[in-house]
Design a protein around this motif. Structure first.
Motif, short mmCIF file in Angstrom:
data_model
loop_
_atom_site.label_atom_id
_atom_site.label_comp_id
_atom_site.label_asym_id
_atom_site.label_seq_id
_atom_site.Cartn_x
_atom_site.Cartn_y
_atom_site.Cartn_z
N THR A 101 25.22 14.08 -0.93
CA THR A 101 26.47 13.68 -1.56
C THR A 101 26.35 13.81 -3.07
O THR A 101 25.35 13.39 -3.66
CB THR A 101 26.82 12.22 -1.22
N ASP A 103 28.41 12.46 -6.22
CA ASP A 103 29.43 11.46 -6.55
C ASP A 103 29.63 11.42 -8.07
O ASP A 103 28.74 11.05 -8.82
CB ASP A 103 28.97 10.09 -6.04
N GLU A 137 34.16 13.54 -5.34
CA GLU A 137 32.98 13.41 -4.48
C GLU A 137 32.94 14.53 -3.46
O GLU A 137 33.96 14.95 -2.93
CB GLU A 137 32.99 12.06 -3.78
N GLU A 139 30.51 15.88 0.01
CA GLU A 139 29.44 15.60 0.97
C GLU A 139 29.19 16.84 1.81
O GLU A 139 30.12 17.45 2.32
CB GLU A 139 29.80 14.43 1.88
N ARG A 173 25.88 10.60 -9.49
CA ARG A 173 24.75 10.22 -8.66
C ARG A 173 24.74 11.11 -7.43
O ARG A 173 25.77 11.63 -7.01
CB ARG A 173 24.82 8.75 -8.26
N THR A 174 23.56 11.27 -6.86
CA THR A 174 23.44 12.08 -5.66
C THR A 174 22.62 11.31 -4.62
O THR A 174 21.62 10.68 -4.97
CB THR A 174 22.79 13.45 -5.95
N THR A 175 23.09 11.32 -3.40
CA THR A 175 22.41 10.65 -2.29
C THR A 175 21.97 11.70 -1.28
O THR A 175 22.77 12.56 -0.89
CB THR A 175 23.33 9.62 -1.61
N THR A 194 17.40 8.67 -0.21
CA THR A 194 17.28 8.13 -1.55
C THR A 194 18.54 8.45 -2.34
O THR A 194 19.30 9.35 -1.97
CB THR A 194 16.05 8.73 -2.28
N THR A 195 18.76 7.70 -3.42
CA THR A 195 19.87 7.95 -4.33
C THR A 195 19.33 8.09 -5.74
O THR A 195 18.54 7.25 -6.20
CB THR A 195 20.90 6.80 -4.28
N GLN A 197 20.36 8.47 -9.85
CA GLN A 197 21.42 8.23 -10.82
C GLN A 197 21.20 9.15 -12.02
O GLN A 197 20.09 9.20 -12.56
CB GLN A 197 21.41 6.77 -11.28
#
Length: 212
Positions: A101, A103, A137, A139, A173-175, A194-195, A197
């Motif tokens: 993702t 975001d 966003e 995904e 941010r990326t997850t 993990t995420t 920032q």
């Protein structure tokens, strides 16, 4: 209604329309392959404004992630590029799904383009690929049809409108979530993720090598 967002203009990319706010399955009537060396990076002169990376070792495998936030030198906005390498420790627990993702919701603006190294082909079925798109966003989700315990490399990128930011501002941010088959014979899966920032500031330009 089709949105104006298209794949980033790389030499190997083809332009494709996406439906804003809907689920889009690329090439649902065909087969797919993953090309690890295909770039998903800025195509304009850019400076690394932020960078982050993480490694983690779940029981099932090893995951390495790098996220780079680029500021376009021509003032046209930002690009977030993520690279993730996933491998399996146990052949009985192969890596089977992956989700990423991007975001951008911490700042006002809109995603203008996106890209990944998942490409449709006419042979060698490997995975099912889908992306879900919103204004700020994205995904991506990949499901491997026949999981095998060898490393896979995923690359994703998204571009965002130009905005005014200051040092320390959190921009994106990326997850990343990797899924493994818990028991390929009796079924069941487990996930690890993990995420990262991305805050605006001095980045690590040495972490980026321009694509040819």
């Amino acid at each position: 209604m089709p949105s104006r967002r298209t794949l980033l203009a790389t030499a190997t990319a083809t332009v494709a329309a996406a439906f804003g706010g809907c689920t889009v399955v690329t090439g649902s009537d065909g087969t797919h392959t993953l090309k690890p060396d295909r770039p998903a990076l800025p195509t304009v002169d850019a400076t690394v404004a932020a960078s982050d990376s993480v490694e983690w070792r779940p029981d099932e495998g090893y995951v390495e992630v790098t996220a780079l936030l680029f500021e376009h030198d021509d003032g046209s906005g930002f690009t977030l590029s993520t690279r993730c390498r996933v491998e399996s420790h146990d052949e009985d627990r192969p890596h089977s799904r992956f989700r990423a993702t991007h975001d951008w919701s911490r700042i006002l603006g809109e995603i203008t383009a996106f890209d990944s190294n998942a490409q449709r082909t006419d042979s060698n079925p490997a995975f099912t690929y889908a992306n879900r798109e919103q204004r700020d966003e994205l995904e991506w989700e990949l499901s491997i049809d026949d999981p095998e315990p060898y490393p896979r490399v995923y690359r994703f990128a998204s571009e965002f409108d130009p905005v005014v930011v200051s040092a320390g501002d959190r921009i994106a941010r990326t997850t990343l979530v990797a899924e493994y088959e818990k028991d390929r014979f009796f079924g069941g899966t487990c996930q690890t993720g993990t995420t990262l920032q991305l805050e605006y500031g001095e980045g690590a330009a040495e972490d980026w090598e321009p694509s040819e």
